[in-house]
Design a protein around this motif. Structure first.
Motif, PDB file in Angstrom:
ATOM      1  N   ASN A  14       5.290  -1.160 -11.221  1.00  0.00           N
ATOM      2  CA  ASN A  14       4.935  -2.429 -10.569  1.00  0.00           C
ATOM      3  C   ASN A  14       4.802  -3.543 -11.607  1.00  0.00           C
ATOM      4  OD1 ASN A  14       4.250  -4.015  -8.344  1.00  0.00           O
ATOM      5  ND2 ASN A  14       2.065  -3.632  -8.597  1.00  0.00           N
ATOM      6  N   TRP A  15       5.634  -3.523 -12.650  1.00  0.00           N
ATOM      7  CA  TRP A  15       5.487  -4.465 -13.772  1.00  0.00           C
ATOM      8  C   TRP A  15       5.618  -5.940 -13.381  1.00  0.00           C
ATOM      9  CZ3 TRP A  15       9.354  -7.799 -15.091  1.00  0.00           C
ATOM     10  CH2 TRP A  15      10.636  -7.510 -14.625  1.00  0.00           C
ATOM     11  N   PRO A  16       6.411  -6.280 -12.375  1.00  0.00           N
ATOM     12  CA  PRO A  16       6.435  -7.728 -12.052  1.00  0.00           C
ATOM     13  C   PRO A  16       5.046  -8.244 -11.675  1.00  0.00           C
ATOM     14  CG  PRO A  16       8.312  -6.627 -11.049  1.00  0.00           C
ATOM     15  CD  PRO A  16       7.407  -5.541 -11.555  1.00  0.00           C
ATOM     16  N   ALA A  17       4.309  -7.488 -10.842  1.00  0.00           N
ATOM     17  CA  ALA A  17       2.977  -7.940 -10.436  1.00  0.00           C
ATOM     18  C   ALA A  17       1.965  -7.802 -11.567  1.00  0.00           C
ATOM     19  CB  ALA A  17       2.510  -7.147  -9.215  1.00  0.00           C
ATOM     20  N   LEU A  18       2.124  -6.757 -12.396  1.00  0.00           N
ATOM     21  CA  LEU A  18       1.167  -6.532 -13.484  1.00  0.00           C
ATOM     22  C   LEU A  18       1.348  -7.517 -14.639  1.00  0.00           C
ATOM     23  CD1 LEU A  18       1.186  -2.633 -13.697  1.00  0.00           C
ATOM     24  CD2 LEU A  18      -0.821  -4.061 -13.252  1.00  0.00           C
ATOM     25  N   LEU A  19       2.604  -7.850 -14.953  1.00  0.00           N
ATOM     26  CA  LEU A  19       2.858  -8.639 -16.156  1.00  0.00           C
ATOM     27  C   LEU A  19       3.614  -9.938 -15.890  1.00  0.00           C
ATOM     28  CD1 LEU A  19       3.875  -5.684 -18.510  1.00  0.00           C
ATOM     29  CD2 LEU A  19       1.693  -6.925 -18.482  1.00  0.00           C
ATOM     30  N   THR A  62      -4.414  -9.030  -8.283  1.00  0.00           N
ATOM     31  CA  THR A  62      -3.717  -8.578  -7.075  1.00  0.00           C
ATOM     32  C   THR A  62      -2.827  -7.371  -7.368  1.00  0.00           C
ATOM     33  OG1 THR A  62      -3.743 -10.832  -6.231  1.00  0.00           O
ATOM     34  CG2 THR A  62      -2.182  -9.321  -5.223  1.00  0.00           C
ATOM     35  N   ALA A  63      -2.325  -7.289  -8.571  1.00  0.00           N
ATOM     36  CA  ALA A  63      -1.453  -6.166  -8.936  1.00  0.00           C
ATOM     37  C   ALA A  63      -2.173  -4.828  -8.758  1.00  0.00           C
ATOM     38  CB  ALA A  63      -0.994  -6.320 -10.378  1.00  0.00           C
ATOM     39  N   HIS A  64      -3.458  -4.787  -9.015  1.00  0.00           N
ATOM     40  CA  HIS A  64      -4.195  -3.527  -8.920  1.00  0.00           C
ATOM     41  C   HIS A  64      -4.479  -3.150  -7.463  1.00  0.00           C
ATOM     42  CE1 HIS A  64      -4.393  -3.776 -13.198  1.00  0.00           C
ATOM     43  NE2 HIS A  64      -4.940  -4.972 -13.113  1.00  0.00           N
TER      44      HIS A  64
END
Length: 231
Positions: A14-19, A62-64
């Motif tokens: 989910n790297w787009p939302a995390l980073l 929100t990523a989490h």
């Protein structure tokens, strides 16, 4: 530890939302600040602050929520235990907060050396967050990100355990508790002592120690719920 790192790498799917999205938010803040000043008719202003950093907290945390609602069931299907997934989540939350905290230190430095982006604006170097050294400044930026992320982890876990009903009850219950606490503080005239207490606290304590203590409490609650999640 190796298995925890492996699970952490699974969460990076989910790297787009995390980073990527939080990074875009950090980079875009000066432009957004300029837009706000222009919309307010403040094209030539003196030293001023633009409060946009809470937006970054929301984007990063929100990523989490997605991690717990989407990646967690996928990881369980791969045979990952709840304990390892939760440990990996804590690792990812901490690493993400430290990364963006360090990035904010860098942008605050650029902001200071460019005279507030050439117009005396302070978007990253807010007075309430300002610390004397780069290390303490790093911690002051990272602490609120960890606390906000912990709330989203708990929200995701509640959704996994009780679905929409749990979220509704959690939101309405939290609002009711806060309203009751506010009413009690008003009737007992506690607001002035509370304000004095918070005003006497060092900035580093307010934005690092307390958020981390809050994150530990919320994270502990999330783990207790996650242990019984059937997903």
């Amino acid at each position: 530890m190796t298995r925890v790192l492996d699970v952490a790498r699974i969460q990076l799917v989910n790297w787009p939302a995390l980073l990527a999205y939080p990074l875009a938010a950090v980079v875009a803040l000066p432009l957004l600040g300029w837009g706000i000043d222009v919309s307010n008719g403040q094209t030539a202003v003196g030293d001023h602050e633009v409060y946009l950093l809470p937006m970054l907290l929301g984007v990063a945390a929100t990523a989490h929520l997605q991690t717990m609602t989407q990646v967690f069931p996928f990881a369980l299907g791969l045979g990952v235990t709840r304990r390892r997934f939760f440990a990996a989540t804590a690792l990812v939350v901490t690493a993400q907060a430290l990364f963006f905290g360090l990035l904010l230190v860098a942008f605050a430095t650029v902001e200071r050396r460019t005279g507030g982006w050439g117009r005396e604006a302070r978007i990253y170097g807010l007075g309430v967050l300002r610390q004397d050294g780069p290390l303490t400044q790093w911690l002051a930026f990272s602490g609120p990100i960890v606390a906000t992320s912990a709330i989203c982890v708990l929200a995701g876990v509640v959704f996994q355990r009780w679905r929409q009903t749990g979220i509704y009850l959690a939101v309405f219950g939290s609002v009711a508790i806060l309203a009751a606490a506010g009413a009690l503080a008003t009737t007992q005239r506690w607001w002035r002592p509370i304000g004095s207490f918070l005003g006497d606290q060092p900035s580093l304590t307010l934005f690092t120690a307390y958020p981390l203590a809050f994150a530990l409490a919320v994270g502990g609650a999330a783990w207790l719920v996650l242990r019984r999640s059937t997903t």
